[in-house]
Design an enzyme around this catalytic site. Structure first.
Site, PDB file in Angstrom:
ATOM      1  N   GLU A 154       0.833  -1.207   0.000  1.00 53.86           N
ATOM      2  CA  GLU A 154       0.000   0.000   0.000  1.00 53.86           C
ATOM      3  C   GLU A 154       0.868   1.258   0.000  1.00 53.86           C
ATOM      4  O   GLU A 154       0.515   2.263  -0.614  1.00 53.86           O
ATOM      5  CB  GLU A 154      -0.948  -0.024   1.209  1.00 53.86           C
ATOM      6  CG  GLU A 154      -2.086   0.966   1.103  1.00 53.86           C
ATOM      7  CD  GLU A 154      -3.265   0.633   2.030  1.00 53.86           C
ATOM      8  OE1 GLU A 154      -3.374  -0.529   2.465  1.00 53.86           O
ATOM      9  OE2 GLU A 154      -4.048   1.538   2.299  1.00 53.86           O
ATOM     10  N   GLU A 157       2.126   1.638  -3.482  1.00 51.69           N
ATOM     11  CA  GLU A 157       1.027   2.145  -4.308  1.00 51.69           C
ATOM     12  C   GLU A 157       0.866   3.654  -4.103  1.00 51.69           C
ATOM     13  O   GLU A 157       0.743   4.422  -5.061  1.00 51.69           O
ATOM     14  CB  GLU A 157      -0.278   1.424  -3.938  1.00 51.69           C
ATOM     15  CG  GLU A 157      -1.469   1.887  -4.763  1.00 51.69           C
ATOM     16  CD  GLU A 157      -2.808   1.297  -4.282  1.00 51.69           C
ATOM     17  OE1 GLU A 157      -2.817   0.477  -3.345  1.00 51.69           O
ATOM     18  OE2 GLU A 157      -3.842   1.700  -4.853  1.00 51.69           O
ATOM     19  N   CYS A 179      -8.158  -1.637   4.539  1.00 54.88           N
ATOM     20  CA  CYS A 179      -8.012  -2.738   5.504  1.00 54.88           C
ATOM     21  C   CYS A 179      -9.320  -3.123   6.154  1.00 54.88           C
ATOM     22  O   CYS A 179      -9.460  -4.228   6.655  1.00 54.88           O
ATOM     23  CB  CYS A 179      -7.065  -2.359   6.637  1.00 54.88           C
ATOM     24  SG  CYS A 179      -5.533  -1.686   6.074  1.00 54.88           S
ATOM     25  N   SER A 199      -7.344   2.104  -2.112  1.00 59.95           N
ATOM     26  CA  SER A 199      -6.165   1.292  -2.413  1.00 59.95           C
ATOM     27  C   SER A 199      -6.596  -0.050  -2.994  1.00 59.95           C
ATOM     28  O   SER A 199      -7.540  -0.675  -2.514  1.00 59.95           O
ATOM     29  CB  SER A 199      -5.369   1.054  -1.130  1.00 59.95           C
ATOM     30  OG  SER A 199      -4.441   0.005  -1.332  1.00 59.95           O
ATOM     31  N   LYS A 238     -15.218  -8.934   9.179  1.00 63.56           N
ATOM     32  CA  LYS A 238     -14.218  -9.807   8.561  1.00 63.56           C
ATOM     33  C   LYS A 238     -14.827 -11.153   8.166  1.00 63.56           C
ATOM     34  O   LYS A 238     -14.291 -11.864   7.325  1.00 63.56           O
ATOM     35  CB  LYS A 238     -13.027 -10.010   9.500  1.00 63.56           C
ATOM     36  CG  LYS A 238     -12.148  -8.767   9.647  1.00 63.56           C
ATOM     37  CD  LYS A 238     -11.195  -8.573   8.473  1.00 63.56           C
ATOM     38  CE  LYS A 238     -10.405  -7.277   8.594  1.00 63.56           C
ATOM     39  NZ  LYS A 238      -9.615  -6.979   7.377  1.00 63.56           N
ATOM     40  N   GLU A 241     -16.005 -10.361   4.802  1.00 64.55           N
ATOM     41  CA  GLU A 241     -14.865 -10.254   3.886  1.00 64.55           C
ATOM     42  C   GLU A 241     -14.336 -11.633   3.484  1.00 64.55           C
ATOM     43  O   GLU A 241     -14.073 -11.892   2.304  1.00 64.55           O
ATOM     44  CB  GLU A 241     -13.732  -9.442   4.538  1.00 64.55           C
ATOM     45  CG  GLU A 241     -12.523  -9.263   3.618  1.00 64.55           C
ATOM     46  CD  GLU A 241     -11.335  -8.570   4.286  1.00 64.55           C
ATOM     47  OE1 GLU A 241     -11.479  -8.049   5.414  1.00 64.55           O
ATOM     48  OE2 GLU A 241     -10.258  -8.540   3.677  1.00 64.55           O
ATOM     49  N   GLU A 246     -14.723 -13.273  -4.603  1.00 68.80           N
ATOM     50  CA  GLU A 246     -13.456 -13.113  -5.332  1.00 68.80           C
ATOM     51  C   GLU A 246     -12.234 -13.537  -4.513  1.00 68.80           C
ATOM     52  O   GLU A 246     -11.128 -13.563  -5.027  1.00 68.80           O
ATOM     53  CB  GLU A 246     -13.301 -11.671  -5.818  1.00 68.80           C
ATOM     54  CG  GLU A 246     -13.071 -10.621  -4.735  1.00 68.80           C
ATOM     55  CD  GLU A 246     -14.350 -10.051  -4.128  1.00 68.80           C
ATOM     56  OE1 GLU A 246     -15.412 -10.731  -4.203  1.00 68.80           O
ATOM     57  OE2 GLU A 246     -14.301  -8.953  -3.546  1.00 68.80           O
ATOM     58  N   CYS A 384      -9.750  -1.036  15.370  1.00 69.06           N
ATOM     59  CA  CYS A 384     -10.127  -2.433  15.606  1.00 69.06           C
ATOM     60  C   CYS A 384     -10.030  -2.862  17.067  1.00 69.06           C
ATOM     61  O   CYS A 384     -10.666  -3.847  17.443  1.00 69.06           O
ATOM     62  CB  CYS A 384      -9.259  -3.365  14.772  1.00 69.06           C
ATOM     63  SG  CYS A 384      -9.218  -2.937  13.036  1.00 69.06           S
TER      64      CYS A 384
END
Ligand code: SF4
Ligand code: SF4
Lengths: 419, 113
Positions: A154, A157, A179, A199, A238, A241, A246, A384
């Protein structure tokens, strides 16, 4: 339904199900006391009054970002989780043919100890590794390793976007972090036009899953098919996620199961492990070792500080002598900061937690008024460490005690005129 | 007897006229939130203490295992951060989910944004 560290869970371990169809959190209408706390903490308005008794429920999975803030803040413990892989995981740990891999997030080690009587926030990283080994995990890999990898990806990037700003084919500034799956679903749902700003990096757990089944499999001589990767998170989102269709770049499902801090504590207790007497142990090599930059991912401002520790050195060509970049440390809300970098100039950043705060920064970017290079966003206030999967703060339920007294008084007073 | 037949909402309303209850109910949300943020501050402090005192290495680029995975010759990600293999395994694309939000709103559900 079963109670896990004071929160109810449905024993539902979905496979190949569209996560958009699942209520990851929902209100038990029998336990709801209509206090409205959940509605107040929800950033999207997903949780609403559904009847004349002012009972609340999540109205539709599409509106819910799965942050779990309603759940951890409900003084009545009326909100339950809809997904739990605990039973399946116990089975896999017993199966000699399955290679079970642990992937705990940074913030878990600042919450887990509380379930065993430690003071709030106590760091129990070493004991956590030992407990995972005792539970029968075959490889104790650690999501903090891929937090470091995330910074490399990241950060690189970001430096690319900054250096090539304005050139054709370059993604726009500011760059948003990616994240937090609560935030990612939020921007996908409410601000899709901002997606080029997000990102392209997967989250640390999004990276560790596929690395475990490729690199990790290679290094340990394990067949990826035999691996069962377990994401251990301070989080509810999560779980969503891990189920995103994908997430299969390794050629398998990258993440086989997701549990949270509360569920890990439950498993340790259920297995009869005496957590407090465990020694401090290290994670296993190749995908385990981590740094201070990785552990601070667990708090609002942490990803930013970790990224700046890299960006400073790359942009300036100089060593950053003091890694503390305190201006970006954010208790709650939004914080903006200018970070001076030699041979480059000023890096402008913003750190934000809570989805209603995120909304403000999104509007700014849409209006073309955002001065920042990099924006960190976490759905949970404070980051978190305050995630929806963390142990419940006893003070939240203590206010239940006070509210119960209030209720009793209320009933008493309400009856009085009749008496 | 009348009180017993009241719906919960009616009951709450009947109570609501009492100033004492109104104050208590407003404070409860605030109290829950204040308690939670106090807990957050304590957990955050422990995170920064561990960063400063427990972790020997404090920058991601200095992690020996990070250096190993990106090693230009033998590393699994030898083409570097944002390289070809990273792109395949570690980067992703996002999905526009606004249609389901629009559908909800057209059903009359009001959301905060
Ligand atoms: S999980 Fe988060 S987004 Fe979903 S209803 Fe609860 S507070 Fe709202
Ligand atoms: S802030 Fe952390 S715990 Fe909360 S939804 Fe995002 S990733 Fe999960």
């Amino acid at each position: 339904m079963r109670s896990i560290e004071g929160v109810m869970y449905q024993g539902n371990a979905p496979k190949g199900v569209d996560p958009d169809s699942i209520f990851f959190v929902q209100v038990d209408t029998d336990k709801c006391e209509a206090c409205g706390t959940c509605e107040e903490v929800c950033g999207t308005g997903a949780i609403k009054v559904i009847n004349d008794d002012e009972i609340r429920q999540v109205v539709d999975p599409a509106a819910c970002m799965n942050c779990g803030q309603c759940l951890v803040n409900c003084p009545y413990g009326a909100i339950y989780e809809g997904v739990s892989y605990v039973d399946e995981l116990f089975e896999k740990l017993k199966d000699p043919d399955t290679v079970v891999v642990s992937m705990p997030a940074p913030a878990v080690r600042y919450g887990l100890g509380e379930c065993f009587g430690a003071p709030t926030g106590t760091y129990v990283g070493g004991k956590m590794h030992a407990a995972l080994r005792k539970l029968g995990f075959d490889y104790i890999w650690d999501n903090e390793f891929t937090a470091d990898v995330t910074i490399m990806e990241e950060g690189t990037e970001l430096i690319g976007r900054v250096k090539n700003a304005g050139k054709e084919g370059t993604l726009p500034l500011p760059q948003f972090t990616s994240c937090c799956p609560g935030w990612v679903k939020f921007v996908e749902s409410f601000h899709p036009e901002l997606l080029p700003h997000v990102s392209t990096c997967k989250s640390p757990i999004g990276m560790l899953g596929p690395l475990a089944k490729t690199y990790g499999a290679q290094e340990t001589g394990t067949k990826p098919k035999k691996m069962y990767t377990v994401s251990i998170m301070p989080c509810v989102a999560k779980k969503y996620e891990g189920m995103r269709p994908e997430m299969d770049d390794s050629g398998q499902r990258d993440i086989d199961a997701t549990i949270n801090t509360r569920e890990l504590a439950y498993m340790i207790k259920k297995a009869g492990i005496n957590f407090n007497s465990l020694p401090d142990e290290d994670p296993d090599p190749v995908l385990g070792e981590s740094t201070g930059a990785a552990t601070i991912f667990g708090t609002s401002g942490g990803v930013m500080e970790a990224a700046l520790r890299l960006a400073y050195e790359v942009l300036s060509g100089q060593k950053l002598n003091d890694p503390d970049i305190k201006v970006v440390r954010t208790h709650e809300g939004i914080r903006a900061a200018d970070v001076k970098v030699p041979n480059f100039g000023t890096v402008k950043v913003a750190v934000c937690s809570g989805l209603s705060n995120a909304q403000k920064l999104c509007e700014e970017v849409k209006a073309g008024k955002s001065p920042y290079h990099f924006i960190e966003i976490m759905a949970c206030p404070g980051g978190c460490v305050n995630g929806g999967g963390q142990p419940i703060d006893p003070d939240v339920r203590a206010s239940l005690f006070r509210s119960m007294i209030a209720k009793v008084n209320r009933r008493y007073n309400a009856r009085k005129p009749e008496a | 007897m009348k009180a017993m037949k009241m719906s919960r909402r009616g009951f709450m309303k009947a109570c609501g006229i009492m100033a004492g209850y109104a104050v208590l109910s407003v404070n409860m949300t605030k109290e829950v939130f204040a308690a939670a943020m106090n807990m957050v501050g304590m957990r955050q402090k422990q995170v920064y203490d561990a960063d400063a005192h427990i972790y020997k290495v404090r920058k991601s680029q200095d992690n020996p295992m990070v250096q190993k995975i990106y090693d230009k010759k033998h590393g699994f990600l030898h083409d570097g951060p944002c390289g070809h293999k990273s792109h395949h395994l570690l980067h992703t694309e996002y999905k526009d989910r606004s249609a389901s939000i629009k559908a909800l709103k057209s059903k009359g559900v009001t959301l905060s944004m």
